[in-house]
Scaffold this active site. Structure first.
Site, PDB file in Angstrom:
ATOM      1  N   SER A 166      45.197  23.723  17.189  1.00  0.00           N
ATOM      2  CA  SER A 166      46.226  24.602  17.834  1.00  0.00           C
ATOM      3  C   SER A 166      46.778  23.568  18.865  1.00  0.00           C
ATOM      4  O   SER A 166      46.213  22.767  19.278  1.00  0.00           O
ATOM      5  CB  SER A 166      45.716  25.718  18.586  1.00  0.00           C
ATOM      6  OG  SER A 166      46.658  26.378  19.216  1.00  0.00           O
ATOM      7  N   TYR A 178      39.836  30.997  24.363  1.00  0.00           N
ATOM      8  CA  TYR A 178      40.537  30.263  23.302  1.00  0.00           C
ATOM      9  C   TYR A 178      40.848  28.939  23.443  1.00  0.00           C
ATOM     10  O   TYR A 178      40.523  27.881  22.702  1.00  0.00           O
ATOM     11  CB  TYR A 178      41.808  31.181  22.774  1.00  0.00           C
ATOM     12  CG  TYR A 178      42.687  30.679  21.811  1.00  0.00           C
ATOM     13  CD1 TYR A 178      42.297  30.799  20.616  1.00  0.00           C
ATOM     14  CD2 TYR A 178      43.718  29.730  21.900  1.00  0.00           C
ATOM     15  CE1 TYR A 178      43.171  30.356  19.383  1.00  0.00           C
ATOM     16  CE2 TYR A 178      44.392  29.059  20.975  1.00  0.00           C
ATOM     17  CZ  TYR A 178      44.106  29.411  19.628  1.00  0.00           C
ATOM     18  OH  TYR A 178      44.722  28.921  18.451  1.00  0.00           O
ATOM     19  N   LYS A 182      39.464  25.477  21.514  1.00  0.00           N
ATOM     20  CA  LYS A 182      40.434  24.538  20.775  1.00  0.00           C
ATOM     21  C   LYS A 182      40.263  22.946  21.171  1.00  0.00           C
ATOM     22  O   LYS A 182      40.542  22.066  20.507  1.00  0.00           O
ATOM     23  CB  LYS A 182      41.661  25.229  20.630  1.00  0.00           C
ATOM     24  CG  LYS A 182      41.916  26.547  19.997  1.00  0.00           C
ATOM     25  CD  LYS A 182      41.470  26.328  18.481  1.00  0.00           C
ATOM     26  CE  LYS A 182      41.762  27.349  17.501  1.00  0.00           C
ATOM     27  NZ  LYS A 182      41.345  27.276  16.141  1.00  0.00           N
TER      28      LYS A 182
END
Length: 322
Positions: A166, A178, A182
């Site tokens: 991402s 999150y 990533k």
């Protein structure tokens, strides 16, 4: 003048060569096996359908039986769905054994690590360790575990590994697990790419911008955030301000309408290029927002990043900045 013309022609020649390399495809891919995680919805769901139509023999892993049934109903008999929770090591080993029995000596041409969750996206002082643990378990540890178990089959085929990261793996613009997960994916992807080079295995990383999927559903994200907000101790709420959540929700809703792209096909097109090109890219930056804003911003000094990203934050009732 002559040197300027030669320089210009050299640039044109390099550009043409780059374009020609990009279009060169691997031959005889029909019937090759690929494994895709996270096919219930979003990028993985579309990828499974696209690659099935293109003649690949697809193993599409889904978290839910409903997702598997719905996908199977709209694809060919050649596509196989498997139930997989990437947090479950035993589940991963059983699925890998099933894939090995199917592909046999041919090996696995492609692994697309797409499964992921957003988790709670909120300021760090609202959260506990469990809020970080779940997205890291799914997005990073699960991805690594699937890769390790499928790696012998990929090496046998001298195939491809495609890791979906991402822009949040380059720039953390909110609190929660999150973005940490990533960033971890990016590190794992880079080390894996170098480790596998000697074996003829190509490893690629896809960095999508902001696309409209089940993962990025703004209504769901804000509802989860509201649950956390309602449980905060009074002193934390006082620091942020009683109307903080409402103001923050309004800002996030406005940003979502501006930035979330409904057409997710560019991400799947990058997956396809990574699996079929003779010269796949190490990194695919997908979406105009990623190319024109997030990626350039990730390369700028921290003072510029902080200034721009904080423009979208709600001002706190009590600021301790000095």
């Amino acid at each position: 003048m002559l040197y300027s013309v030669l320089f210009f022609l050299g640039i044109i020649s390099l550009w043409w060569h780059w374009r020609a390399r990009r279009r060169m495809k691997v031959t005889n891919l029909t019937g090759k096996y690929i494994f895709i995680t996270g096919c219930d919805t979003g990028f993985g769901n579309m990828a499974a359908k696209v690659f099935d139509k293109k003649g690949f023999r697809v193993f599409a892993s889904c978290l839910t039986e409903t997702g598997a049934k719905e996908l199977k109903a709209v694809t060919s008999k050649q596509l196989q769905t498997v139930l997989l929770d990437v947090r479950d090591s035993d589940n991963i080993k059983k699925v890998a054994a099933r894939v090995k029995a199917e592909v046999q000596s041919e090996g696995l041409w492609g692994l697309v690590n797409n499964a992921g969750i957003m988790g709670i996206s909120a300021p760090t002082d609202w959260l506990d360790i469990e809020h970080f643990r779940e997205p890291i378990e799914v997005n990073l540890i699960g991805l690594i575990n699937v890769t390790i178990n499928m790696l012998p089959l990929i090496k046998k085929a001298k195939g491809r590994i495609v890791n979906v990261s991402s822009v949040g793996g380059r720039l953390a613009f909110s609190g929660g697990g999150y973005f940490a997960s990533k960033f971890g994916v990016e590190g794992f992807n880079d080390s894996l790419r170098r480790d596998m080079k000697a074996f003829g295995v190509k490893v690629c990383c896809i960095q999508p911008g902001l696309f409209k999927t089940a993962l990025s559903n703004p209504t769901k994200i804000m509802k989860e955030k509201e649950v956390i907000w309602n449980k905060l101790p009074p002193d934390i709420k006082m620091q942020y301000g009683e109307d903080y959540f409402q103001k923050d929700a309004a800002k996030k809703q406005k940003l979502s309408k501006m930035c979330l792209k409904e057409d997710i096909s560019p991400v799947v097109q990058c997956m396809e290029h990574a699996l079929t090109s003779l010269h796949p890219h190490a990194h695919y930056i997908v979406g105009q927002d990623a190319k024109l804003f997030w990626n350039p911003l990730s390369r700028m000094p921290a003072i510029i990043q902080d200034f721009l990203l904080l423009q979208n934050r709600v001002e706190l009732a009590v600021s301790h900045a000095k």
